[in-house]
Design an enzyme around this catalytic site. Structure first.
Site, short mmCIF file in Angstrom:
data_model
loop_
_atom_site.label_atom_id
_atom_site.label_comp_id
_atom_site.label_asym_id
_atom_site.label_seq_id
_atom_site.Cartn_x
_atom_site.Cartn_y
_atom_site.Cartn_z
N ASP A 1 3.93 6.71 -7.81
CA ASP A 1 4.97 6.24 -6.89
C ASP A 1 6.36 6.40 -7.49
O ASP A 1 7.33 6.68 -6.78
CB ASP A 1 4.72 4.76 -6.54
CG ASP A 1 3.38 4.56 -5.87
OD1 ASP A 1 3.10 5.29 -4.91
OD2 ASP A 1 2.61 3.70 -6.31
N HIS B 1 -0.53 0.55 -12.89
CA HIS B 1 -1.28 0.77 -11.66
C HIS B 1 -2.46 -0.20 -11.61
O HIS B 1 -3.09 -0.48 -12.63
CB HIS B 1 -1.79 2.21 -11.57
CG HIS B 1 -2.22 2.62 -10.20
ND1 HIS B 1 -3.49 2.34 -9.70
CD2 HIS B 1 -1.56 3.28 -9.21
CE1 HIS B 1 -3.57 2.82 -8.47
NE2 HIS B 1 -2.44 3.39 -8.15
N HIS C 1 0.85 -1.20 0.00
CA HIS C 1 0.00 0.00 0.00
C HIS C 1 0.88 1.24 0.00
O HIS C 1 1.30 1.72 -1.05
CB HIS C 1 -0.92 -0.04 1.22
CG HIS C 1 -1.99 1.00 1.24
ND1 HIS C 1 -2.29 1.81 0.17
CD2 HIS C 1 -2.85 1.40 2.23
CE1 HIS C 1 -3.27 2.63 0.48
NE2 HIS C 1 -3.62 2.41 1.73
#
Length: 434
Positions: free
Chosen positions: A361, A304, A263
């Protein structure tokens, strides 16, 4: 005409209503199935709506992320994190007067009580920042417990202001602890992101000196992470909040969930991957490993789970990331590897066809690395950004009737059996061994 779904259970037809969404997929209301003696089975809740919400909408197929209806790209490029906090909490963008008042309310609450600061004495410089942040946020419950009525909207608002204000101070404290440096108090002359950076990197007794480019990039990181619908940590906050627990304990539960590498640790995994590649000369080798389905190596920070075509947050962060790299002019081997990987992912058909684009990210990890923030702090910064989203969902749940969360299970264990005396079990074991 109201839609419905019919299912047949042992020859009996059961009608289930379909609830209409304002955006996205409708849902089948399965609550009445319990009266038929049956549950639904959905591991990971991937096909289950556990609540209704009007906060954030995601359309992963088309790369859409809306906070209260506003596209994330517009907010990240034109707004500020505190303006987005106001939007999430109140449902509408503020006027200039409202925003100024909100900023002052946050600023006045940023200092942390001297007694609470002692909680960091229980940790060493080698403690993970998330362990400290979990404890510190949970510890706020000891200061703000009496007189807190979670069903009082004014009390909930005060809690929201307190948490949004104190989370950058506490996060900076975790960083200073890992460096063995004294804590710096927030400076009323600085904005939210500038204060966080100053409390991390500033020097005692020196005037604040924070780059506007870096402060803007960090503020964008906060905005881009402020909410993301019913993810694991937000669902944890709702579940813990459904027990009527103290909100500071509830947010601590959210922090614990975010700590997981699947996460909140994704941008940290990007840096770990770059460290494994280690040298530009090995990039092609690792790209081929990533293409080999039998090889366990994976390129982190590409593609993703939710966004199938592109991550709208990454398109914003890409420009900000490059601005930071250009200003700092850092010559870091890992950043050179990252930049080359970015070009490969955007140019090679293999990545384009599979929608393996650099995601949020990837860019946030590179940006934080360039600024000088250690990877162990990445998830703490994610926590800082996500706090207003958690609080908003907690407040939304408490503003309407709700039930304590109680997921069901598909039981696959043994049926009823009788207890046997341990002496008999020992005899049976001896017989089996011979």
């Amino acid at each position: 005409m109201t839609q419905k779904v019919q299912i047949i259970i042992d020859g009996k037809t059961v009608d289930l209503p379909v609830l209409e969404a304002s955006n996205g997929l409708n849902v089948v209301d399965v609550r009445e199935l319990i009266s038929e003696g049956i549950y639904t089975y959905d591991p990971g809740f991937l096909s289950t709506a556990a609540c209704d919400s009007s906060v954030t909408y995601i359309d992963g197929d088309n790369g859409v992320l809306l906070y209260r209806g506003y596209p994330i790209e517009q907010l990240a490029n034109q707004s500020s994190h505190l303006e987005v906090c106001f939007l999430l909490l109140n449902g509408e963008l503020p006027s200039q007067t409202q925003l100024s008042s909100f900023e002052q309310e946050i600023q006045s609450r940023m200092p942390v009580d001297d007694h609470l600061q002692h909680i960091f004495e229980g940790f060493t410089e080698h403690s993970h920042p998330m362990s400290m942040l979990c404890a510190a946020v949970g510890g706020l419950a000891s200061l703000y417990h009496d007189g807190l009525d979670i069903y009082n909207a004014d009390h909930r608002r005060e809690t929201a202001l307190n948490l949004i204000a104190k989370i950058p101070t506490l996060a900076a404290m975790t960083y200073r602890k890992t460096k063995g440096e004294a804590f710096l108090a927030p400076d009323p002359s600085l904005n939210y992101a500038e204060n966080f950076l100053h409390m991390c990197f500033g020097k005692e007794g020196e005037r604040p000196n924070v780059s506007p480019t870096i402060a803007h990039a960090v503020d964008q990181i906060f905005i881009l992470h402020a909410d993301h619908e019913q993810n694991a940590s937000t669902s944890t906050v709702r579940m813990a909040g459904s027990t009527e627990a103290n909100p500071y304990a509830v947010m601590s539960a959210g922090i614990a969930a975010l700590w997981g590498p699947s996460h909140g640790g994704a941008n940290e995994a990007v840096l770990d991957m770059l460290g494994e590649i280690a040298d530009e000369s090995r990039i092609e080798e690792y790209v081929e490993k990533a293409k080999d389905k039998d090889d366990p190596f994976r390129l982190m920070g590409f593609g993703h789970r939710v966004y199938k075509n592109f991550d709208p947050r990454a398109t914003v962060m890409q420009e900000s990331c490059h601005a930071v790299l250009n200003e700092l002019g850092v010559d870091d081997p890992l950043l050179r590897i990252a930049q080359k990987l970015e070009r490969i992912a955007r140019e090679q058909d293999y990545f384009i066809e599979r929608k393996l684009y650099p995601n949020i990210d990837f860019y946030s990890g590179i940006t934080l690395k360039a600024i000088g923030i250690p990877t162990s702090m990445f998830t703490a910064i994610f926590t800082l950004g996500r706090m207003p989203g958690w609080i908003t969902h907690w407040d939304e749940m408490l503003s309407a009737p709700f039930k304590i969360a109680r997921p069901r299970q598909l039981f696959l264990g043994p049926g009823k059996r009788d207890y046997t005396d341990i002496k008999i079990r020992n005899v049976d074991e001896n017989l089996r061994s011979h």
